[in-house]
Design an enzyme around this catalytic site. Structure first.
Site, short mmCIF file in Angstrom:
data_model
loop_
_atom_site.label_atom_id
_atom_site.label_comp_id
_atom_site.label_asym_id
_atom_site.label_seq_id
_atom_site.Cartn_x
_atom_site.Cartn_y
_atom_site.Cartn_z
N GLN A 1 45.95 47.18 37.31
CA GLN A 1 46.98 47.68 36.11
C GLN A 1 46.02 47.68 34.75
OE1 GLN A 1 50.87 45.69 36.06
NE2 GLN A 1 51.42 47.15 34.86
N VAL B 1 50.69 46.74 42.49
CA VAL B 1 49.57 47.04 41.66
C VAL B 1 49.28 45.68 41.36
CG1 VAL B 1 51.28 47.01 39.94
CG2 VAL B 1 48.83 47.91 39.32
N SER B 2 47.83 45.33 41.46
CA SER B 2 47.23 44.01 41.15
C SER B 2 47.00 43.98 39.54
CB SER B 2 45.70 43.78 41.74
OG SER B 2 44.86 44.58 41.27
N THR B 3 47.18 42.73 39.08
CA THR B 3 46.66 42.47 37.61
C THR B 3 45.63 43.20 37.21
OG1 THR B 3 48.06 40.49 37.72
CG2 THR B 3 46.45 41.04 35.76
#
Length: 302
Positions: free
Chosen positions: A15, A10-12
């Site tokens: 998320q 999951v990328s920032t």
């Protein structure tokens, strides 16, 4: 019983904006693996990283783990195929050879998984769609950045002497940092005298209070090299290979800026010859720290 590993990424941005949390993906993958009759041997979790390429620590560990015969892995379970990679070259060049050699299935907990020729065809289509989506995101981001630049604001972190801020209407702006702007102006003024090198400039301004806020150290020569050539300080900036007029307040005058640039040009021109002078670049002035140089002169006897 068949063995599997779970890979979660999951990328920032995902998320925070879309709620694609690690917990949600992990739970979905574990439930899917159980329904398919797999025992999950290991979970590889990647947080805060995009799928720009396969150079991700957990992705590399997972592929290495699966490629070791002793681990006897039968399947890799992901939430969606693009969690592992968004590029066909990664899938066909790195991932698929491991799947074929070790007879491992790549399974998506939320997508099509038929183990047929048509199933592989559908996986290829999904990988192509993922790569197209990433290219589209990058294109839109680039165009958005250009729009911001045309509006007069550099879409990046402001250089030293300025601060990124938000106005009363909630719009992003770049304002002058009163604390450091005086040192930036001073750097241009001092260098324009021709009596300072980048190093001695740093030494002098350090004594006046110009210090790195994180370390308390004086700024290195390369910082002044970059600073004194940056048109941002006269109200302009470069972005995407183009020069834009900024909406921020200039710190120095154009006359002072171009006077400094002319000094750089004179230094560059003095080096354009084929003669190698002895000791140049080796001896410094004890007062200012500048290197002694040499140049050709034509006298009356030529």
């Amino acid at each position: 019983m068949k063995s599997a590993v779970v890979y979660v990424r999951v990328s920032t941005e995902e998320q925070f904006k879309h709620g694609f949390s690690v917990e949600t993906q992990t739970q979905t993958c574990l439930e899917f693996a159980q329904r398919q009759g797999y025992i999950v041997r290991k979970i590889f979790t990647e947080e805060g990283l995009s799928a720009g390429n396969l150079n991700r620590p957990e992705a590399q560990k997972m592929l290495k783990y699966c490629n070791e015969k002793k681990n006897n892995i039968d399947a890799i379970v992901v939430w969606r195929l693009e969690r592992l990679s968004r590029f066909n070259v990664d899938y066909h060049g790195t991932i698929r050879p491991i799947l074929i050699n070790r007879k491992i299935k790549l399974l998506s907990a939320t997508e099509f998984n038929a183990d047929t020729i048509e199933g592989e065809y559908m996986r290829n289509i999904m990988m192509c769609n993922a790569e197209y989506e990433l290219s589209l995101i990058r294109f839109r981001t680039t165009e958005n950045m250009k729009t911001i630049a045309r509006g007069g604001r550099k879409p990046a972190k402001a250089p030293i002497g300025y601060l990124n801020d938000i106005d009363i209407n909630g719009n992003k702006i770049i304002r002058v940092d009163d604390k450091n702007a005086q040192y930036v102006k001073r750097a241009f003024e001092l260098y324009a005298t021709g009596m300072y090198s980048f190093r001695t400039l740093g030494d002098y301004l350090y004594l006046e209070g110009f210090k790195n806020p994180k370390t308390g150290d004086k700024y290195p020569p390369r910082k002044f090299d970059w600073m004194l050539k940056n048109p941002f300080y006269i109200g302009r900036f470069e972005w995407g290979g183009e020069l834009y007029e900024g909406s921020h307040t200039p710190i120095i005058s154009k006359e002072l800026f171009y006077r400094v640039q002319a000094m750089f040009e004179n230094i560059d021109r003095s080096k354009k010859h084929d003669v190698q002078f002895a000791y140049t670049g080796l001896i410094k002035c004890a007062d200012c720290g500048c290197y002694y140089t040499a140049q050709l002169k034509r006298g009356k006897n030529k």
